[in-house]
Design a protein around this motif. Structure first.
Motif, PDB file in Angstrom:
ATOM      1  N   ASN A 123       6.550  69.553   1.416  1.00 26.59           N
ATOM      2  CA  ASN A 123       7.309  70.873   1.215  1.00 26.59           C
ATOM      3  C   ASN A 123       7.650  71.336   2.733  1.00 26.59           C
ATOM      4  O   ASN A 123       6.993  71.694   3.518  1.00 26.59           O
ATOM      5  CB  ASN A 123       6.611  72.063   0.463  1.00 26.59           C
ATOM      6  CG  ASN A 123       6.225  71.539  -1.101  1.00 26.59           C
ATOM      7  OD1 ASN A 123       7.143  70.629  -1.560  1.00 26.59           O
ATOM      8  ND2 ASN A 123       5.394  72.264  -1.729  1.00 26.59           N
ATOM      9  N   ASP A 124       9.110  71.888   2.484  1.00 22.64           N
ATOM     10  CA  ASP A 124       9.464  72.329   4.040  1.00 22.64           C
ATOM     11  C   ASP A 124       9.349  71.476   5.194  1.00 22.64           C
ATOM     12  O   ASP A 124       8.608  71.594   6.186  1.00 22.64           O
ATOM     13  CB  ASP A 124       8.763  73.854   4.334  1.00 22.64           C
ATOM     14  CG  ASP A 124       9.344  74.318   5.213  1.00 22.64           C
ATOM     15  OD1 ASP A 124      10.629  74.176   5.805  1.00 22.64           O
ATOM     16  OD2 ASP A 124       8.844  75.464   5.939  1.00 22.64           O
ATOM     17  N   ALA A 125      10.107  70.160   4.917  1.00 26.77           N
ATOM     18  CA  ALA A 125       9.549  69.078   5.790  1.00 26.77           C
ATOM     19  C   ALA A 125      10.180  68.930   7.254  1.00 26.77           C
ATOM     20  O   ALA A 125       9.979  68.054   7.935  1.00 26.77           O
ATOM     21  CB  ALA A 125      10.106  67.834   5.187  1.00 26.77           C
ATOM     22  N   SER A 126      11.075  70.215   7.617  1.00 31.64           N
ATOM     23  CA  SER A 126      11.663  70.170   8.853  1.00 31.64           C
ATOM     24  C   SER A 126      10.661  70.608   9.917  1.00 31.64           C
ATOM     25  O   SER A 126      10.238  71.736  10.013  1.00 31.64           O
ATOM     26  CB  SER A 126      12.787  70.980   9.081  1.00 31.64           C
ATOM     27  OG  SER A 126      13.899  70.537   8.198  1.00 31.64           O
ATOM     28  N   VAL A 127      10.288  69.584  10.976  1.00 26.18           N
ATOM     29  CA  VAL A 127       9.450  69.875  12.045  1.00 26.18           C
ATOM     30  C   VAL A 127       9.965  71.122  12.755  1.00 26.18           C
ATOM     31  O   VAL A 127       9.133  72.061  13.245  1.00 26.18           O
ATOM     32  CB  VAL A 127       9.309  68.787  13.025  1.00 26.18           C
ATOM     33  CG1 VAL A 127       8.360  69.047  14.118  1.00 26.18           C
ATOM     34  CG2 VAL A 127       8.751  67.422  12.246  1.00 26.18           C
ATOM     35  N   HIS A 128      11.269  71.340  12.960  1.00 25.53           N
ATOM     36  CA  HIS A 128      11.907  72.439  13.883  1.00 25.53           C
ATOM     37  C   HIS A 128      11.648  73.898  13.137  1.00 25.53           C
ATOM     38  O   HIS A 128      11.900  74.978  13.562  1.00 25.53           O
ATOM     39  CB  HIS A 128      13.290  72.316  13.868  1.00 25.53           C
ATOM     40  CG  HIS A 128      13.328  71.096  14.945  1.00 25.53           C
ATOM     41  ND1 HIS A 128      13.477  69.577  14.664  1.00 25.53           N
ATOM     42  CD2 HIS A 128      13.398  71.059  16.302  1.00 25.53           C
ATOM     43  CE1 HIS A 128      13.785  69.018  15.523  1.00 25.53           C
ATOM     44  NE2 HIS A 128      13.837  69.767  16.817  1.00 25.53           N
ATOM     45  N   VAL A 129      11.156  74.037  11.611  1.00 20.72           N
ATOM     46  CA  VAL A 129      11.129  75.049  11.053  1.00 20.72           C
ATOM     47  C   VAL A 129       9.769  75.379  10.517  1.00 20.72           C
ATOM     48  O   VAL A 129       9.328  76.449  10.724  1.00 20.72           O
ATOM     49  CB  VAL A 129      12.101  74.956   9.718  1.00 20.72           C
ATOM     50  CG1 VAL A 129      12.052  76.249   8.945  1.00 20.72           C
ATOM     51  CG2 VAL A 129      13.586  74.849  10.141  1.00 20.72           C
ATOM     52  N   ASN A 130       8.790  74.344  10.320  1.00 16.32           N
ATOM     53  CA  ASN A 130       7.640  74.445   9.690  1.00 16.32           C
ATOM     54  C   ASN A 130       6.706  74.683  10.561  1.00 16.32           C
ATOM     55  O   ASN A 130       6.298  73.389  11.023  1.00 16.32           O
ATOM     56  CB  ASN A 130       7.483  73.344   8.681  1.00 16.32           C
ATOM     57  CG  ASN A 130       6.096  73.515   7.781  1.00 16.32           C
ATOM     58  OD1 ASN A 130       5.523  74.288   8.113  1.00 16.32           O
ATOM     59  ND2 ASN A 130       6.172  72.811   6.755  1.00 16.32           N
ATOM     60  N   ASP A 131       5.821  75.498  10.956  1.00 16.05           N
ATOM     61  CA  ASP A 131       4.952  75.586  12.185  1.00 16.05           C
ATOM     62  C   ASP A 131       3.715  75.025  11.793  1.00 16.05           C
ATOM     63  O   ASP A 131       2.975  74.632  12.480  1.00 16.05           O
ATOM     64  CB  ASP A 131       4.621  77.309  12.119  1.00 16.05           C
ATOM     65  CG  ASP A 131       5.717  78.107  12.760  1.00 16.05           C
ATOM     66  OD1 ASP A 131       6.644  77.560  13.437  1.00 16.05           O
ATOM     67  OD2 ASP A 131       6.043  79.517  12.655  1.00 16.05           O
ATOM     68  N   ASP A 132       3.482  74.616  10.357  1.00 16.48           N
ATOM     69  CA  ASP A 132       2.199  74.223   9.967  1.00 16.48           C
ATOM     70  C   ASP A 132       2.675  72.660   9.395  1.00 16.48           C
ATOM     71  O   ASP A 132       1.635  71.722   9.067  1.00 16.48           O
ATOM     72  CB  ASP A 132       1.678  74.826   8.624  1.00 16.48           C
ATOM     73  CG  ASP A 132       1.485  75.953   8.915  1.00 16.48           C
ATOM     74  OD1 ASP A 132       0.917  76.489   9.923  1.00 16.48           O
ATOM     75  OD2 ASP A 132       1.473  77.080   7.922  1.00 16.48           O
ATOM     76  N   TYR A 133       3.639  71.876  10.196  1.00 20.76           N
ATOM     77  CA  TYR A 133       3.973  70.687   9.533  1.00 20.76           C
ATOM     78  C   TYR A 133       2.878  69.570  10.084  1.00 20.76           C
ATOM     79  O   TYR A 133       2.668  68.912   9.333  1.00 20.76           O
ATOM     80  CB  TYR A 133       5.208  70.311  10.281  1.00 20.76           C
ATOM     81  CG  TYR A 133       5.705  68.817  10.020  1.00 20.76           C
ATOM     82  CD1 TYR A 133       6.348  68.595   8.947  1.00 20.76           C
ATOM     83  CD2 TYR A 133       5.207  67.588  10.661  1.00 20.76           C
ATOM     84  CE1 TYR A 133       6.718  67.223   8.448  1.00 20.76           C
ATOM     85  CE2 TYR A 133       5.763  66.571  10.390  1.00 20.76           C
ATOM     86  CZ  TYR A 133       6.165  66.237   9.367  1.00 20.76           C
ATOM     87  OH  TYR A 133       6.638  65.009   9.109  1.00 20.76           O
TER      88      TYR A 133
END
Length: 345
Positions: A123-133
């Motif tokens: 979920n929310d798979a973009s590294v540039h957006v998801n702080d918890d990736y």
């Protein structure tokens, strides 16, 4: 024994079967394909009520028959929720790990016969957006299938015909290298199905009648534990499961070998069967390893749990990265084939 043509045949059969999606519970297309392959070899396969395939390969002693089993069902997913954004939540089929499926392409099969492509993502798979990736636990409730269609709501997805309970099959990504390695998802256990076809072809080509009656059973629910809980013909005294040989820390097996399992999570395999397999391997200079699998259950185990009074054994070509992106080798195929052929002579 000249084995090259049979190795080539078994590898090609494996590649062909890997190209047919067959998550557990969704195996009809693969079964139809295998029925035709056995018929091409001159046999008369029978479809079981569960959807598996039973084949009589002939043989003399019907009161001491051997049933050799492999399974065509694989890991996969099923749609358990259609999210408000139109993406899909999955429940696993078999022991599929979300860690091994992340960013993998997949296909969604609808009840109406339509097939859609998608990708299994965090979920929310973009590294540039998801702080918890990097720290997020990979689990099914936190992952989704992003459908390759223009959808932005649950209603959009439902209009495609996608429903709860639809099957999701993951791309196998099959490759055979010039150095002889076979890489793919679902070598467990389609590689063994290819090997059993090789044995069937060898017996047919050479017009061999074995001392014992030999049956093949290609099962369809092994990944959920009850593949071989039925369909044991009268006269069978022994079941030999042909599945993957595990590779990992604490185990001796290599991808180039055939593994003979002495014990798995269900307990020890029949002592005489294991001993006879080892003797045949030694007598025929077959490269093998004996191993104990800590997290494993086979179709032979399932048959015993169902109450069948039979001896049981388990062998298989060495497979690395089980239940992930798996790898074996043509030499492992050859050694497994040679062990089966010589064992039933």
């Amino acid at each position: 024994m000249q084995t090259k043509k049979y190795v080539d045949y078994m590898v090609q059969q494996t590649v062909d079967i890997l190209g047919i999606d067959s998550p557990t519970g969704f195996t009809a297309t693969a079964a139809t394909h295998l029925m035709k392959e056995y018929e091409k070899l001159g046999y008369k396969p029978v479809m079981t009520n569960k959807g598996g395939i039973l084949v009589d390969l002939g043989g003399k002693n019907e009161d001491d028959a051997i049933l050799i089993e492999a399974h065509m069902d694989t890991l996969g997913g099923m749609v358990s929720q259609i999210k408000s954004n139109g993406n899909l939540v999955l429940t696993p089929l078999g022991g599929f790990s979300p860690n091994n499926g992340e960013a993998e392409n997949c296909r969604i099969y609808t009840r109406e016969g339509k097939v859609y492509e998608g990708t299994f993502q965090l979920n929310d798979a973009s590294v540039h957006v998801n702080d918890d990736y990097s720290t997020k636990t990979r689990e099914f409730k936190g992952m989704e299938v992003v459908i390759d269609e223009e959808v932005s709501s649950a209603e959009d997805t439902k209009k495609l015909g996608i429903m709860i309970g639809d099957i999701v099959a993951f791309e196998p990504r099959t490759r055979v290298t010039e150095s002889g390695y076979i890489k793919s998802r679902f070598l467990d256990d389609k590689l063994s199905v290819g090997i059993l076809l090789g044995q069937a072809k060898y017996l047919a080509d050479n017009k061999i009648t074995t001392e014992r009656k030999v049956y093949h059973h290609i099962t369809v629910y092994e990944e959920v534990g009850h593949g071989a809980c039925g369909t044991v013909p009268e006269g069978v005294t022994e079941i030999l499961s042909v599945d993957m040989g595990c590779i990992g820390e604490g185990l001796d097996c290599k991808e180039t070998q055939v593994s003979i399992c002495a014990k798995d999570s269900a307990g020890p395999y029949n002592y005489d069967v294991v001993s006879n397999l080892v003797k045949v391997a030694k007598d025929n200079k077959i490269d093998f390893a004996i191993d104990v699998y800590p997290h494993y259950g086979s179709d032979a185990d399932a048959a015993l749990r169902a109450g069948y009074d039979v001896k049981h054994g388990l062998i298989g070509a060495g497979v690395y990265a089980s239940h992930g992106y798996e790898r074996s080798h043509k030499k492992g195929v050859e050694n497994t084939f040679k062990l089966i052929v010589n064992y039933v002579k």
